[in-house]
Write an enzyme that holds these catalytic residues in place. Structure first.
Site, mmCIF file in Angstrom:
data_model
loop_
_atom_site.group_PDB
_atom_site.id
_atom_site.type_symbol
_atom_site.label_atom_id
_atom_site.label_comp_id
_atom_site.label_asym_id
_atom_site.label_seq_id
_atom_site.Cartn_x
_atom_site.Cartn_y
_atom_site.Cartn_z
ATOM 1 N NE ARG A 1 -4.277 -1.665 1.739
ATOM 2 C CZ ARG A 1 -5.045 -2.252 2.649
ATOM 3 N NH1 ARG A 1 -4.766 -2.147 3.927
ATOM 4 N NH2 ARG A 1 -6.108 -2.935 2.271
ATOM 5 C CE LYS B 1 -19.581 -14.569 6.124
ATOM 6 N NZ LYS B 1 -19.849 -13.922 7.372
ATOM 7 N N GLY C 1 -9.479 -8.637 -1.169
ATOM 8 C CA GLY C 1 -8.212 -8.936 -0.499
ATOM 9 C C GLY C 1 -7.745 -10.359 -0.764
ATOM 10 N N GLY D 1 -13.438 -3.379 0.790
ATOM 11 C CA GLY D 1 -14.822 -2.902 0.902
ATOM 12 C C GLY D 1 -15.172 -1.853 -0.142
#
Ligand code: ADP
Ligand code: MG
Length: 393
Positions: free
Chosen positions: A36, A197, A350, A373
């Site tokens: 990052r 999920k 990720g 996200g």
């Protein structure tokens, strides 16, 4: 179209630059992965090369508005100095007199790094007073923190009300690439969704069902879809409370004339462990005492063929428990097929990004999204607050 750093006159200007240096740090305070920080370098170098002074702001972890010594940006400052080969003046506060003085003394080419912005209770509240304090330090606001763009916080959203605001190079690359795949993609558009999920991905699935020509499903979430189609899934990871929603998504896919592909065969085992004995079964014959942990070889072939013919590929979530080699082969095969295809390919999430890196083909993907996200919310079709606040061209 959002304004970018390339559209601005920078010489002699002080530029408040929000970056995402939220790197993993180990118990000894060492940075485990500096990806990052590296991702922020092009914008920082661009600003410096064009005669600006740079004030950097980032969050790290979740200090929840309090000073937490283990989440100070000292190691980040040190690594940034090494990577840039220039001095970085690291401050121990987020705002205050000392910061204002230091910002006032900046000359072209200087770099100031504020302390972890989440030490300040106003940061996550998007407090206007804090936003104004940030703005008072600079002439221009640049946001390069795509990974935080789904949050409206003072240093990546609030500040934009008080300064000219534009996207940094990383932010711009994310917006341009993610938009290109979603609005006006070269067809066929093949979407691939896997991972844990359905619950985390309902929005993404719904949006992809309306956008894509084919949707390939794998990973833990595919189990719930297969169960909704009445297959016995043994002891596989299942979301019983999402069966109705899964059935609804399947109906929506039919209604949209989407080519929705579920696994036709699976790699099953009796435990999620490297020592487990793995076996390939068809979806009709998952044993009661086993769980599905990867897509099988026939499914890999079907998926790879569709991928080879794709014009655009968007992919979120690994197709199996890729952390364990014997359950990683489906994800790796699809990663290779994606890398080999001529399609414009975007991979985000990720875990799937680290899976593709593990497969050794990351360099052959058109764009690896840096947001977790934020990427998911972009793919849900939402407007991200950290992008919405930037000035239009
Ligand atoms: P991403 O970070 O790419 O969005 P997710 O966080 O949704 O992906 O899911 C990643 C996790 O899903 C991985 O830890 C992987 O082991 C797990 N997973 C994938 N397939 C299965 C499966 N069949 N059963 C259980 N877990 C799975
Ligand atoms: Mg994940």
């Amino acid at each position: 179209m959002k304004k970018t750093v390339r559209d601005l006159t920078l010489a002699g200007k002080r530029v408040f630059t929000r970056v995402d240096f939220n790197v993993p740090i180990d118990e000894n305070g060492e940075i485990r992965d500096d990806t990052r920080i590296r991702a922020g370098l092009p914008t920082i170098s661009y600003l410096l090369d064009n005669g600006a002074a740079v004030i950097l702001a980032s969050h790290l972890g979740r200090p929840k508005g309090r000073v937490k010594d283990s989440l100070r940006l000292n190691a980040v400052a040190k690594r940034l100095e090494e990577l840039l080969g220039r001095q970085v003046r690291k401050m121990d506060e987020v705002v205050g007199e000392g910061i204002s003085r230091a910002a006032g003394e900046l000359k072209a080419g200087d770099i100031l790094l504020l302390e972890n912005v989440r030490f300040h209770p106003g940061e996550e509240k998007n407090d206007p007073e804090l936003s104004r304090a940030y703005a008072s330090l600079a002439d221009i606001f640049i946001s390069d923190a795509f990974g935080a763009a789904h949050r409206a916080h003072a240093s990546n959203a609030g500040i934009a009300s008080y300064l000219p605001a534009a996207a940094g190079l990383l932010m711009d690359a994310e917006i341009v690439n993610l938009s290109r795949a979603m609005h006006n993609p070269r067809r066929p558009l093949v979407a691939i969704v896997g991972g844990n999920k359905i619950a985390d991905k309902i929005g993404v699935l719904t949006n992809f069902i309306s956008l894509a020509d084919s949707l390939l499903l794998g990973g833990g979430m595919a189990n719930t879809f297969l169960r909704a189609k009445d297959y016995n899934m043994g002891r596989s990871l299942l979301e019983e409370d999402k069966l109705t929603q899964a059935a609804e998504l399947l109906r929506l896919a039919t209604y949209n004339d989407l080519n929705l592909c579920l696994p036709v065969d699976l790699v099953v085992a009796d435990k999620v462990d490297a020592s487990a004995e793995a076996e390939v079964v068809t979806v009709e014959s998952v044993p009661d005492d086993k769980m599905a942990l990867d897509i099988g070889p026939k499914t890999r072939e079907i998926f790879s063929r569709l991928i080879a013919e794709a014009g655009t590929i968007i992919w979120n979530g690994p197709l199996g428990v890729f952390e364990i080699d014997k359950f990683a082969q489906g994800t790796f095969a699809v990663a290779r097929a994606t890398a080999e295809s001529d399609a414009f390919s975007i991979i985000g999430g990720g875990d799937v990004v680290s899976a593709v890196e593990k497969a050794g083909v990351a360099a052959m993907i058109s764009h690896l999204s840096t947001g977790g996200g934020a990427t998911l919310e972009f793919w849900e079709g939402k407007e991200l607050p950290g992008i919405a606040v930037l000035n239009d061209c």
